[in-house]
Structure formats: C-alpha cells, structure tokens
Enzyme design. Sequence first.
Site, short mmCIF file in Angstrom:
data_model
loop_
_atom_site.label_atom_id
_atom_site.label_comp_id
_atom_site.label_asym_id
_atom_site.label_seq_id
_atom_site.Cartn_x
_atom_site.Cartn_y
_atom_site.Cartn_z
N ASP A 43 32.25 40.98 54.19
CA ASP A 43 33.10 39.80 54.06
C ASP A 43 32.47 38.55 54.67
O ASP A 43 33.04 37.88 55.53
CB ASP A 43 34.47 40.05 54.72
CG ASP A 43 35.13 41.32 54.24
OD1 ASP A 43 34.91 41.71 53.08
OD2 ASP A 43 35.88 41.94 55.02
N GLU A 219 41.47 40.01 45.59
CA GLU A 219 41.39 39.65 47.01
C GLU A 219 40.24 38.70 47.26
O GLU A 219 39.56 38.27 46.33
CB GLU A 219 41.23 40.92 47.87
CG GLU A 219 39.94 41.67 47.64
CD GLU A 219 39.83 42.94 48.49
OE1 GLU A 219 40.82 43.35 49.10
OE2 GLU A 219 38.72 43.51 48.53
#
Length: 347
Positions: A43, A219
């Site tokens: 991420d 997402e």
Amino acid sequence: MLLGALVACQGTTDPVAPTPPPTPPTTPTATTFTNPLLASAPDPWVYQKDGFYYFLSTSGGDVRIRKTAKMAELATGAIKIVWTPASATAANSHDVWAPELHFLDGKWYIYFTAGPGSCCGGQRLWVLENANPDPMQGTWTEKGRIFNPTEDEWAIDGTVLEQGSKRYLVWSGHRTGAEETQRLYISEMSNPWTLTGPRVELSSPQYDWEKYGPVPVNEGPEIIQHGSSTFLIYSASHCNTDNYALGQLRMPSTADPLVAANWRKSATPVLVTNAAGGAYGPGHNGFFKSKDGTEDWIVYHANSGANQGCGDARNPRMQKFTWNADDSPNFGTPVAIGTAVPRPAGE
C-alpha cells in the site's frame, strides 16, 4: 492492507514472508534504478513537498514516514515512526493499514485505517495532525475517527480529493455491516478531520475483473487530475488473487463529485499482472512528479511471485507514465523487476 481487507477476516493471520527479488540482470548506475524499491512495503503512498518525497506504507502496527530527496534512493531514506497505538486494547490498536500523508490548511494530516482486531466489522478511518513544517518533526496528535455519523460502516483506504472550492474524502467500505462487498464512497469534508453531508456510493464491482477472489472488491482509491478531467484510480478484485488490478473512474474537473452519475468507469483495467516481469497483482497506487516536475510517475505494490496473496511479500515499484490523446493516463505494463530504468528526471 497488511493481510488484505477480507483475507484477515477469514482467519489468515501470518503474513507471507517476503520473496527476495532476483539478482538484477544489469547493474544500476547513477542514472538508473531497479524495481522493487524495497523488499516489502504494501500500500505505498508518496507525497512531495519542498524538494522532498515522503513515503508511507502499511506496517501493520504503527504509522511511519520515510523521507528522501530522490525516489530512486528511497531505500536509504530516513525513517521515523510517528504514531503507535495508545494501548493494545485501543479501538485503533490492530491492523494498521494504508496511511496517507497530506498537507492541508497549513498543517500535515495522516489518514490511516485501523481497528480493535476484528477487521470484518472493526476497521475504520483515523486522522493524525501535525503543525510542524517538517512531518518528521513536531508532535502528531490523534484527532480521532473520520466518519459519517448516519452511516458509520466498515471503512478503509481514505484519500483526499480537492475540486473547486471544496474538499472530499474518498474511501472503500461496506454498504452495511452484513455485506462484505467493498465499494467506493465519497463525502464532503468540513475540515480535515470531519465529514459533512451524505455518504455517496461512487463505484461497486460490476465487471468480472473486479470480482476475482472470495468477495468482489473496489478499494485503494487515488486521485489524479489532468487537463479537464479528474481521475479516480482504484484497486479491483481481492488482494489474495493475482488478478488484483487497477481500474479507473473519470469525471469532468468542473462537475460535482458527489453526483455518482458524473463519474464514468472504464470497462477494462488500466494496470494488470505482468507474470513474465515478476509483477503479480499490481495495485494500491500513488502518484508523484519527477524532481524537475516534467514527468508523471506511479508508485504501486505487486508480488514478485505467483499466489503470494495479501501479505508482506508485496513490494513497491515505480514507473513513469504518459497521457493518451483523450487526456487519460497510460500506465503501460508493470516494468520487470531487476530491469535498469532511467531515474525520474532531475535525479
């Protein structure tokens, strides 16, 4: 996310051991670099200001910032842990995911995901604030959760959109507590730690390439603006599959972001697995400009091998991208690991 939004919910608790990248076929020089940038950093997020790049990624148990003047030299950047949970039982003490750093209204803010340990129902978005000009210095204050009080549902991966004279938070969440499909939502912000008005659903998994894995997933929303358009680049399908990929929403830069019909979804993904190059499940990206401001770059994570899932094996890569004739971004194919790539211009 360290273990994936829903893989962790299904009982996976041990992160996948990082796979060492293969020996680069060419030796990097002062003008090149090779991917991955680090052995592990799911991420990835990059924010640049005053000649420096600030890199954040999922650590699982804290929020840390890595600072560098050159993205090609990220591995040697200074690291500082700026926040840890107040206690092992705090509401944000577990599953600390996807922190993002933003400079808003003259202060630094970090948006991150965390929960009490039951990620299926407990994950929420939290905000930290720091008034120091250097985010590596000063005091980071926990402002609390940022949420919609009338629709306080599972929420992860918060990012900020500024358009016109207004500011918005965009995130991934569940429609209700009983549903696990991940959708993209937006709400207007009255200040950097408070939402106002309705929660609007912008995107839900509708194409097959958004539905691989145990549940359909949208997402990791990220914003980039170019020409007369605003783009929302997001991650689709579950992170435990090699089909994890980037999708795209687009709207006019003068339109109202809270009107879902103003956003148009691309029917095909915009960045997908390159198995031959050792880039499986590329996703959860960020954007930055080259040192001299002339180039656009994307940073994202991928696994170096097949079937490595949602764990720490995910490592950050970066590559330059261009713009199509219709002003949409062209990310190309994930660059093969170990390939010597010219550094961002100005480095």
